[in-house]
Motif scaffolding. Structure first.
Motif, PDB file in Angstrom:
ATOM      1  N   PHE A 268      34.702 -12.870 -39.578  1.00 24.18           N
ATOM      2  CA  PHE A 268      35.101 -11.627 -38.926  1.00 24.18           C
ATOM      3  C   PHE A 268      36.513 -11.177 -39.336  1.00 24.18           C
ATOM      4  N   THR A 269      37.364 -12.134 -39.680  1.00 22.36           N
ATOM      5  CA  THR A 269      38.766 -11.780 -39.944  1.00 22.36           C
ATOM      6  C   THR A 269      39.103 -11.661 -41.429  1.00 22.36           C
ATOM      7  N   THR A 270      38.226 -12.201 -42.307  1.00 24.15           N
ATOM      8  CA  THR A 270      38.496 -12.096 -43.746  1.00 24.15           C
ATOM      9  C   THR A 270      37.981 -10.756 -44.255  1.00 24.15           C
ATOM     10  N   LEU A 271      38.762 -10.129 -45.097  1.00 26.32           N
ATOM     11  CA  LEU A 271      38.379  -8.798 -45.587  1.00 26.32           C
ATOM     12  C   LEU A 271      37.688  -8.889 -46.943  1.00 26.32           C
ATOM     13  N   ASP A 272      36.720  -8.010 -47.149  1.00 25.47           N
ATOM     14  CA  ASP A 272      36.038  -7.951 -48.439  1.00 25.47           C
ATOM     15  C   ASP A 272      36.879  -7.112 -49.412  1.00 25.47           C
ATOM     16  N   PRO A 273      36.438  -6.951 -50.673  1.00 26.73           N
ATOM     17  CA  PRO A 273      37.270  -6.237 -51.655  1.00 26.73           C
ATOM     18  C   PRO A 273      37.651  -4.809 -51.241  1.00 26.73           C
ATOM     19  N   LEU A 274      36.880  -4.188 -50.345  1.00 24.52           N
ATOM     20  CA  LEU A 274      37.195  -2.829 -49.926  1.00 24.52           C
ATOM     21  C   LEU A 274      37.991  -2.780 -48.625  1.00 24.52           C
ATOM     22  N   GLY A 275      38.389  -3.967 -48.148  1.00 27.23           N
ATOM     23  CA  GLY A 275      39.231  -4.012 -46.952  1.00 27.23           C
ATOM     24  C   GLY A 275      38.467  -4.001 -45.644  1.00 27.23           C
ATOM     25  N   ASN A 276      37.149  -4.192 -45.699  1.00 22.26           N
ATOM     26  CA  ASN A 276      36.344  -4.275 -44.472  1.00 22.26           C
ATOM     27  C   ASN A 276      36.059  -5.747 -44.161  1.00 22.26           C
ATOM     28  N   PRO A 277      35.762  -6.064 -42.893  1.00 18.39           N
ATOM     29  CA  PRO A 277      35.455  -7.466 -42.582  1.00 18.39           C
ATOM     30  C   PRO A 277      34.220  -7.926 -43.357  1.00 18.39           C
ATOM     31  N   ILE A 278      34.212  -9.197 -43.779  1.00 19.09           N
ATOM     32  CA  ILE A 278      33.046  -9.738 -44.491  1.00 19.09           C
ATOM     33  C   ILE A 278      31.824  -9.679 -43.584  1.00 19.09           C
ATOM     34  N   LEU A 279      32.055 -10.029 -42.316  1.00 20.99           N
ATOM     35  CA  LEU A 279      30.964 -10.112 -41.353  1.00 20.99           C
ATOM     36  C   LEU A 279      31.060  -8.930 -40.405  1.00 20.99           C
ATOM     37  N   ASN A 280      29.944  -8.251 -40.180  1.00 19.17           N
ATOM     38  CA  ASN A 280      29.978  -7.069 -39.322  1.00 19.17           C
ATOM     39  C   ASN A 280      29.335  -7.268 -37.954  1.00 19.17           C
ATOM     40  N   ALA A 281      28.315  -8.112 -37.897  1.00 22.59           N
ATOM     41  CA  ALA A 281      27.687  -8.427 -36.601  1.00 22.59           C
ATOM     42  C   ALA A 281      26.970  -9.756 -36.746  1.00 22.59           C
ATOM     43  N   VAL A 282      26.981 -10.551 -35.694  1.00 19.82           N
ATOM     44  CA  VAL A 282      26.263 -11.828 -35.759  1.00 19.82           C
ATOM     45  C   VAL A 282      25.394 -12.027 -34.532  1.00 19.82           C
ATOM     46  N   ILE A 283      24.401 -12.852 -34.744  1.00 16.77           N
ATOM     47  CA  ILE A 283      23.559 -13.296 -33.637  1.00 16.77           C
ATOM     48  C   ILE A 283      23.947 -14.758 -33.450  1.00 16.77           C
ATOM     49  N   LEU A 284      24.589 -15.025 -32.314  1.00 14.27           N
ATOM     50  CA  LEU A 284      25.105 -16.381 -32.106  1.00 14.27           C
ATOM     51  C   LEU A 284      24.044 -17.269 -31.483  1.00 14.27           C
ATOM     52  N   ASN A 285      23.894 -18.408 -32.100  1.00 11.06           N
ATOM     53  CA  ASN A 285      22.923 -19.380 -31.638  1.00 11.06           C
ATOM     54  C   ASN A 285      23.631 -20.358 -30.708  1.00 11.06           C
ATOM     55  N   PRO A 286      23.324 -20.361 -29.409  1.00 11.97           N
ATOM     56  CA  PRO A 286      24.035 -21.273 -28.498  1.00 11.97           C
ATOM     57  C   PRO A 286      23.546 -22.713 -28.668  1.00 11.97           C
ATOM     58  N   LEU A 287      24.006 -23.337 -29.725  1.00 15.08           N
ATOM     59  CA  LEU A 287      23.488 -24.659 -30.115  1.00 15.08           C
ATOM     60  C   LEU A 287      23.550 -25.671 -28.983  1.00 15.08           C
ATOM     61  N   ASN A 288      24.693 -25.722 -28.303  1.00 11.45           N
ATOM     62  CA  ASN A 288      24.872 -26.780 -27.318  1.00 11.45           C
ATOM     63  C   ASN A 288      24.071 -26.550 -26.038  1.00 11.45           C
ATOM     64  N   VAL A 289      23.631 -25.321 -25.815  1.00  9.01           N
ATOM     65  CA  VAL A 289      22.764 -25.072 -24.665  1.00  9.01           C
ATOM     66  C   VAL A 289      21.434 -25.794 -24.880  1.00  9.01           C
ATOM     67  N   ALA A 290      20.851 -25.594 -26.051  1.00  4.15           N
ATOM     68  CA  ALA A 290      19.593 -26.280 -26.365  1.00  4.15           C
ATOM     69  C   ALA A 290      19.795 -27.793 -26.332  1.00  4.15           C
ATOM     70  N   ASN A 291      20.936 -28.259 -26.845  1.00  3.67           N
ATOM     71  CA  ASN A 291      21.205 -29.703 -26.862  1.00  3.67           C
ATOM     72  C   ASN A 291      21.236 -30.273 -25.448  1.00  3.67           C
ATOM     73  N   ALA A 292      21.899 -29.552 -24.545  1.00  2.00           N
ATOM     74  CA  ALA A 292      22.004 -30.027 -23.168  1.00  2.00           C
ATOM     75  C   ALA A 292      20.623 -30.090 -22.509  1.00  2.00           C
ATOM     76  N   PHE A 293      19.825 -29.051 -22.719  1.00  2.00           N
ATOM     77  CA  PHE A 293      18.494 -29.024 -22.096  1.00  2.00           C
ATOM     78  C   PHE A 293      17.595 -30.126 -22.666  1.00  2.00           C
ATOM     79  N   CYS A 294      17.690 -30.348 -23.970  1.00  2.00           N
ATOM     80  CA  CYS A 294      16.857 -31.390 -24.592  1.00  2.00           C
ATOM     81  C   CYS A 294      17.245 -32.768 -24.055  1.00  2.00           C
ATOM     82  N   ALA A 295      18.548 -33.030 -24.019  1.00  2.00           N
ATOM     83  CA  ALA A 295      19.015 -34.345 -23.546  1.00  2.00           C
ATOM     84  C   ALA A 295      18.656 -34.527 -22.073  1.00  2.00           C
ATOM     85  N   ALA A 296      18.835 -33.468 -21.278  1.00  2.00           N
ATOM     86  CA  ALA A 296      18.515 -33.566 -19.848  1.00  2.00           C
ATOM     87  C   ALA A 296      17.011 -33.751 -19.639  1.00  2.00           C
ATOM     88  N   ALA A 297      16.204 -33.092 -20.474  1.00  2.00           N
ATOM     89  CA  ALA A 297      14.744 -33.246 -20.352  1.00  2.00           C
ATOM     90  C   ALA A 297      14.343 -34.692 -20.605  1.00  2.00           C
TER      91      ALA A 297
END
Lengths: 341, 402
Positions: free
Chosen positions: B283-312
């Motif tokens: 998000f903070t690194t700029l591409d050659p035209l001065g725009n952010p490399i990353l424009n939008a992301v879908i965040l995967n809540p990894l540790n949520v799944a981990n907690a549910f799996c371990a608790a299960a």
């Protein structure tokens, strides 16, 4: 025609012919050029991919031409690149330093594998599997399972630039050419390729030579590794000798390179063969084949080439055998011995 | 006589206390079979080791990258030899065979996947899946696409649909479907084939959109390294100004930057990511035209799944296995909702999560709600309800970030 000019033309004919064939196929089948000259992007890709593959192929050629298939070469590439570059990054270094550290650590890991080979006298393939697994584990442990992550690291762009790749490949070409063609090491290599036993009996220290081969190969794959990682911004750790994949896939350009070396020499032959096959791969990419179909086409071509290599003297041999039969029959009839139908 | 009695009493006490001592020290050994080992794997390992292990009385054995079913089965066998009683599996393609192997060794088995393996639903030790919500992923990709298409201009999209063909990764399939539908609705496109046929084509190619000004190019494949060579041709055409990956994006960035420089055009990047340093860099690194490399992301809540799996698995080991199964008593599918993140400002807040005990989305205190020993009502439905609550990232930030 001057023999040297003739050989040069034959050597250059391979990539040119491949380009023309793929250009025709791509134009007919997909309506696009194999290399789009409207921008430099395709050329940059071609140069980069050729450079990376060429370094790996040179590395393979040091051992494989002497009958040693080193299956740990991929792990040496991984270890040299990941460990070397991570140390460079930890020291606050970037850019060309990553290349130098990867080269150095590649040489070290190659040397280690070479020394173990000489000490243990285990068949190279078996040793390669074992050392490959060990080196992969070393990389896993030392990098905390992360491998090498160059995303966002300042100063690595230079390693992906076409001019830099050309410079690196030119240096590699000169070094390998000099080593193989103009040094005692090269003469010994050719003697060992002819017959290891005769070479040893004639006073060549084949074990020292093997260690040198392993060391040079390790350094070369270290260079290939960092050029690849700089472009992809990462090199992930692998296990189960999965690291050997990118190396084994370059056996095709190596065999083709040795074949082309008949009209030039091994070093130039390998560079030209790599370029030829990268043009072929680029053509397949332009045809937008699926991964599976690309693999089938590649492997079919590889197999066809190996079949050709194994049988290239078939018709000569058949003719020689037929001539010999005629000769025997003439001799028998001269001597009055009845000739069988 | 007194001395002998005292000695006998002492010995009896020691013998009585010894088993208690060993019980107190006994930990459940759980194998964690990772499909990939990347920088976010270390974040997950930290979470398993520092937060889940002490809270659940567990000890975790971590695998290296598992790329085939045979390696998964070998890992399960090795875990069994080390006394493991459960497996948390990330290798989705091997979930069926893995469940069988774990069942054979009477080890509880749960996979982080979005689609159940029908053949192993009724296995006693197979707890099912806890994976990315296919609907949630679809919604997140729809939102991300709408945010990059919001300027009202015509845009053409290059989509890397890694493992979407045949729903090898079901969430990737539904993410691609959502994006194709978003494009269709936005520009009134008329595809010449059904969306299912388009996604399940295993060769890369341009989608017939019925609108010459809107181009869509799909690049299927098995992993990002292999698709890198395939994206060059469409990317270099300069026709595509949005690049979407249903998985990671980092190894494509050099190729994209080269095209941006050569064509003097901005290519927007939308991809799946995790809460880690690399996402902030994107998000903070700029591409050659001065725009952010990353424009939008879908965040995967990894540790949520981990907690549910371990608790299960914890609950299954404490007599709660049946409560976690679905109404038919079969292995259940639980869904973790991703968090859409349209810009760097939003990410700046999300990045504060999952760094230590207080900021873990599910820390040891929150785990009590999932454990049958502290919450006897913990079951399949309560898990599903909790997971729905965790879809609201703003509520989580308000609760966790002081």
């Amino acid at each position: 025609m001057n023999r040297r000019i003739k050989n040069t033309l034959i050597t250059l004919a391979f990539p040119v012919l491949m380009f023309l064939i793929m250009e025709a196929v791509c134009l007919i089948a997909a309506g696009r050029h194999v290399i789009d000259f409207s921008t430099n992007l395709d050329l940059v890709n071609l140069v980069r991919n050729t450079g990376i593959a060429c370094a790996i192929t040179y590395a393979l050629s040091f051992n494989l031409t002497s009958g040693r298939l080193d299956l740990s070469l991929g792990a040496q590439r991984l270890a040299g690149t990941v460990i070397g570059s991570n140390i460079a990054l930890a020291l606050g270094l970037s850019g060309v330093w990553l290349l130098l550290f990867s080269l150095t650590f590649g040489l070290v890991f190659g040397l280690v594998v070479g020394l173990v080979f000489v000490w243990a006298r285990v068949p190279p393939m078996v040793l390669g599997i074992g050392m490959g697994l060990i080196l992969e584990s070393v990389v896993y442990v030392t990098s905390g399972g992360v491998g090498l992550n160059l995303f966002g690291v300042q100063g690595i762009t230079i390693l992906s630039e076409a001019y830099f790749t050309i410079l690196v490949v030119a240096i590699l070409l000169v070094v390998v050419l000099y080593l193989v063609a103009y040094t005692k090491f090269g003469y010994q290599m050719r003697a060992i390729q002819g017959s290891q036993r005769i070479a040893q009996n004639s006073g060549i220290n084949i074990f020292r030579h093997a260690v040198l081969c392993y060391t040079f190969a390790g350094g070369l794959v270290g260079v290939a590794g960092i050029l690849d990682a700089a472009y992809k911004t990462q090199m992930a750790v692998t296990s189960g000798n999965a690291s050997s994949g990118p190396v084994v896939s370059n056996t095709f350009p190596m065999f083709l390179g040795i074949f082309l070396g008949r009209w030039s020499n091994q070093a130039v032959g390998i560079l030209v063969a790599t370029l030829t096959l990268r043009i072929f791969a680029m053509g397949l990419a332009k045809l937008q084949l699926s991964e599976a179909m690309s693999n089938v086409v590649n492997m079919f071509l590889y197999l066809a080439f190996l079949v050709y290599l194994a049988n290239e003297n078939y018709f000569k041999k058949r003719k020689a055998w037929a001539d010999r039969l005629v000769e025997v029959q003439e001799k028998k009839s001269k001597l009055g011995i009845p000739v069988e139908a | 006589m007194k001395k002998i009695f005292a000695l006998l009493l002492s010995m009896a006490m020691i013998l009585a206390v010894l088993p208690l001592t060993s019980l107190a020290q006994e930990k459940y050994i759980i194998g964690v079979a990772f499909q990939n080992v990347t920088s976010d794997t270390e974040i997950q390992k930290d979470y398993y080791t520092n937060e889940l292990a002490p809270a659940l009385g567990m000890e975790f054995i971590f695998s290296e990258a598992i790329k085939d079913t045979e390696t998964l089965v070998t890992f399960i066998e090795n875990c069994y030899a080390k006394g493991a009683v459960g497996i948390i599996n990330y290798y989705t393609a091997g979930r069926g065979r893995g469940a069988e192997a774990a069942d054979q060794y009477e080890m509880f088995f749960i996979t982080q996947a979005s689609k159940l393996d029908d053949a192993t639903l009724d296995l006693e030790y197979n707890l099912g899946n806890c994976g990315a919500s296919v609907d949630g992923m679809a919604r997140a990709y729809t939102a991300a696409m709408e945010s990059v298409l919001a300027d009202g201009e015509n845009h053409s999209v290059l989509m890397c649909t890694t493992a979407a063909v045949g729903q090898v990764a079901a969430s990737h399939y539904y993410s691609t479907q959502a994006m194709l539908e978003t494009m269709q609705n936005k520009y009134n496109l008329t595809y010449s084939k059904s969306i299912d046929e388009i996604i399940n084509t295993d060769s890369p190619g341009e989608v017939d959109t019925g609108n010459p000004n809107i181009k869509i190019f799909l690049v299927p494949g098995t992993d990002n390294d292999k698709t890198l060579a395939t994206i060059s041709t469409p990317l270099q055409s300069g026709d595509y100004d949005i690049f979407v990956a249903v998985s990671g994006y980092a190894n494509y960035t050099s190729a994209i930057a080269e095209v941006e420089r050569a064509k003097n055009m901005d290519i927007k990047v939308v991809a799946t990511a995790s809460i880690e340093k690399q996402t902030l860099t994107g998000f903070t690194t700029l591409d050659p035209l001065g725009n952010p490399i990353l424009n939008a992301v879908i965040l995967n809540p990894l540790n949520v799944a981990n907690a549910f799996c371990a608790a299960a698995i914890y609950n299954a080991l404490n007599g709660g296995a049946e409560a976690l199964k679905d109404a038919d008593g079969n292995a259940a599918q639980l869904f973790v909702n991703p968090w859409p993140c349209p810009d760097a400002e939003t990410y700046a807040n999300i990045a504060k999560l999952d760094t230590e005990h207080d900021t873990y989305v599910i820390n040891a205190d929150d785990l009590q709600r999932l454990m049958v020993t502290s919450n006897p009502d913990a079951n399949h439905d309560s898990y599903a309800e909790y997971l729905m609550e965790l879809a609201d990232i703003d509520a989580i930030i308000a609760r966790k970030i002081k």
